[in-house]
Design an enzyme around this catalytic site. Structure first.
Site, PDB file in Angstrom:
ATOM      1  N   GLY A 170      49.495   2.044 -49.701  1.00 59.78           N
ATOM      2  CA  GLY A 170      50.259   2.673 -48.804  1.00 59.78           C
ATOM      3  C   GLY A 170      50.348   4.150 -49.095  1.00 59.78           C
ATOM      4  N   MET A 203      53.791  -0.498 -46.416  1.00 63.28           N
ATOM      5  CA  MET A 203      54.584  -1.475 -46.804  1.00 63.28           C
ATOM      6  C   MET A 203      54.724  -1.424 -48.535  1.00 63.28           C
ATOM      7  SD  MET A 203      53.473  -5.477 -46.298  1.00 63.28           S
ATOM      8  CE  MET A 203      53.778  -5.620 -44.560  1.00 63.28           C
ATOM      9  N   VAL A 224      49.242  -1.052 -48.071  1.00 64.67           N
ATOM     10  CA  VAL A 224      49.987  -1.889 -49.029  1.00 64.67           C
ATOM     11  C   VAL A 224      50.290  -1.472 -50.323  1.00 64.67           C
ATOM     12  CG1 VAL A 224      50.123  -4.319 -49.839  1.00 64.67           C
ATOM     13  CG2 VAL A 224      49.176  -3.920 -47.564  1.00 64.67           C
ATOM     14  N   CYS A 225      51.541  -1.241 -50.955  1.00 62.07           N
ATOM     15  CA  CYS A 225      51.926  -0.651 -52.254  1.00 62.07           C
ATOM     16  C   CYS A 225      50.940   0.564 -52.333  1.00 62.07           C
ATOM     17  CB  CYS A 225      51.302  -1.834 -53.334  1.00 62.07           C
ATOM     18  SG  CYS A 225      52.101  -1.351 -54.831  1.00 62.07           S
ATOM     19  N   GLN A 226      50.075   0.665 -53.354  1.00 63.28           N
ATOM     20  CA  GLN A 226      49.506   1.720 -53.618  1.00 63.28           C
ATOM     21  C   GLN A 226      48.632   1.927 -52.550  1.00 63.28           C
ATOM     22  OE1 GLN A 226      46.018   1.311 -56.238  1.00 63.28           O
ATOM     23  NE2 GLN A 226      46.134   2.956 -57.490  1.00 63.28           N
TER      24      GLN A 226
END
Lengths: 355, 144
Positions: A150, A170, A146-148
């Site tokens: 990811g 994501m 998720v975000c960082q």
């Protein structure tokens, strides 16, 4: 009319309007509790690993299709993924029949300020992957970053390609130099040799202010106008609980480990090294071309933190037959909590893992 | 919520006179600049005990911060004037809706403002210099 007189003249109806909304919100203020039942299965110096399935299911052999490890960012906390019963990405993933694991970072201690990204990955993601492999007798594990988180999942998969079955980034930045990336513009001229001092971590509160400064009026004023308006409608329902849960999440801003932050900003934001193919973590080359797993790249079309173009750039680095993407018409945070996203994203992830 | 209420009241006042618009800007952005301002206060608290190099550096930073704030306030004032000219009817008929329009318009314009290269460079200069100064202050004063 003097300024205090003017203020008094406006005061009554307006103050009542906001005061009423403030009272309703204050009544909904409570400590965050996970919406979905979970248990801690690993408790290490850098992270905790949670398993969102009943105790008897943990350590049982299951199909590799059905297990997913979520790697969250170090910014804010992973509670956004299980915010409240009406808004829980984790609960929805579980309803798809998935066994969900979440690796949540602990607030960094000063002695961890010198650990770089590679050390963090080896002492966290890799430990979790090994645990899940052993608990469920799996050769490979699915990752949802998720975000960082990811970016960390991409780097981990590039470093340990044989351990990852499928990968779902994501709202993950890949090309850090796209035109609309305001954070990247700000970061470009910062000098971390001057900014960071030995033995100190990065203030989470400072970072939170930077995120707020991307949309100052919307995030400081407009959201209160919107919620005040909606709270006064009869169909408001559990809005105040969800709003207050979000407020608490926004205000929970753990510090960032200094060396990880320095590497993240200089290597990714300033040099764009992951996308350029020149990334070295502790002397080890990390290239997206090393990734062998199928990828399902989920991005938000209204994302003001990670521009969609930044996420979509992953398509240029991964062979076509190994890559799919999925756009959701929502914002960065909306990806985790909006009904629009919750209605389709968990289903799409489960389908991809079972393809 | 109460912050939004105050911001709205400042908005109503700022519709009367352009000068009050600056108070509105300060009320909204005091949170954003709190960290920088607190750094300046720390500097002021430490500077009398320190040598010439620190005094000079802190003076330089404070000039830059003032310039930065003035530049921002000019931008804010000009954006608000444009808004008032464009939305006279809405302001007259539905001030709450006008306030909502203003917040949206401001954030769009603000994004263009802060993405300008010279603004990014100025902001980074202040942050880098504060870091440098903070390092100087943590050194023994004999090194100044």
């Amino acid at each position: 009319m003097s300024k205090p007189d003017l203020l008094r003249a406006f005061n009554n109806p307006i103050e009542q309007y906001f005061e009423q909304a403030a009272t309703m919100l204050a009544a909904s203020q409570k400590e965050w509790q996970p919406a979905t039942a979970r248990q801690i299965v690993l408790d290490c110096a850098l992270f905790r690993l949670y398993c969102y399935s009943s105790a008897h299911k943990h350590s049982m052999p299951v199909s590799g299709d059905d297990v997913v490890l979520i790697v969250y960012a170090m910014v804010n906390t992973a509670s956004i993924l299980d915010l409240c019963p009406q808004s829980s990405m984790i609960e929805r993933l579980q309803q798809q029949g998935l066994s969900v694991y979440l690796m949540e970072w602990k607030a960094p201690q000063l002695e961890q300020s010198c650990f770089g990204i590679k050390v963090y990955l080896e002492q966290s993601v890799d430990v979790c992957v090994q645990h899940i492999q052993s608990a469920h007798q799996l050769e490979q594990v699915n990752l949802l970053g998720v975000c960082q988180g990811g970016v960390f999942a991409l780097c981990y998969t590039a470093l340990f390609p044989s351990k990852v079955r499928k990968l779902v980034p994501m709202v993950t930045p890949v090309n850090f130099h796209t035109e609309q990336d305001t954070l990247s513009l700000w970061a470009r001229y910062l000098d971390f040799e001057k900014l960071l001092h030995q033995g100190e971590n990065i203030s989470g509160a400072l970072l939170a202010q930077m995120f707020l400064a991307l949309k100052p009026m919307t995030l400081s004023v407009q959201k209160y106008l919107d919620v005040a308006d909606n709270l006064n409608k009869p169909e408001a329902g559990p809005l105040s609980e969800k709003f207050m849960a979000m407020e608490r999440w926004i205000q929970t801003t753990p510090d960032q480990p200094a060396q990880v932050f320095r590497e993240f900003v200089t290597l990714f934001y300033q040099q764009n090294a992951l996308y350029q193919g020149s990334l070295l973590l502790s002397g080890k080359a990390v290239t997206l071309q090393s990734i062998q797993s199928p990828i399902f790249n989920i991005y938000a079309q209204q994302d003001h933190l990670v521009p969609p173009e930044s996420s979509m750039a992953l398509a240029h680095a991964i062979p076509e037959n190994q890559y799919q993407d999925y756009a959701v018409n929502t914002g960065h945070i909306g990806m985790f909590v909006s009904q629009k996203s919750l209605a389709c994203v968990p289903d799409a992830i489960a389908c991809f893992l079972r393809q | 919520m109460r912050f939004a209420s105050v911001a709205y009241q400042y908005f109503l006042i700022a519709l009367q006179t352009d000068e009050d618009c600056i108070d509105q800007a300060r009320s909204v952005f005091s949170q954003q600049f709190e960290w920088i301002l607190s750094q300046v206060s720390d500097i002021e608290a430490h500077v009398p005990e320190r040598g010439q190099a620190v005094v000079q550096k802190s003076h330089e930073i404070q000039i830059r911060i003032c310039d930065f704030a003035e530049q921002f306030e000019r931008f804010y004032l000009s954006t608000f004037k444009t808004f008032k000219q464009q939305q006279t009817m809405l302001i007259e008929n539905d001030p709450m809706q006008a306030f909502s329009q203003w917040t949206q318009m401001f954030d769009n314009e603000y994004l263009f403002f802060i993405r300008q290269e010279h603004v990014c460079k100025n902001y980074a200069w202040i942050m880098n210099a504060l870091g440098e100064l903070s390092a100087m202050l943590s050194l023994p004063s004999s090194l100044d």
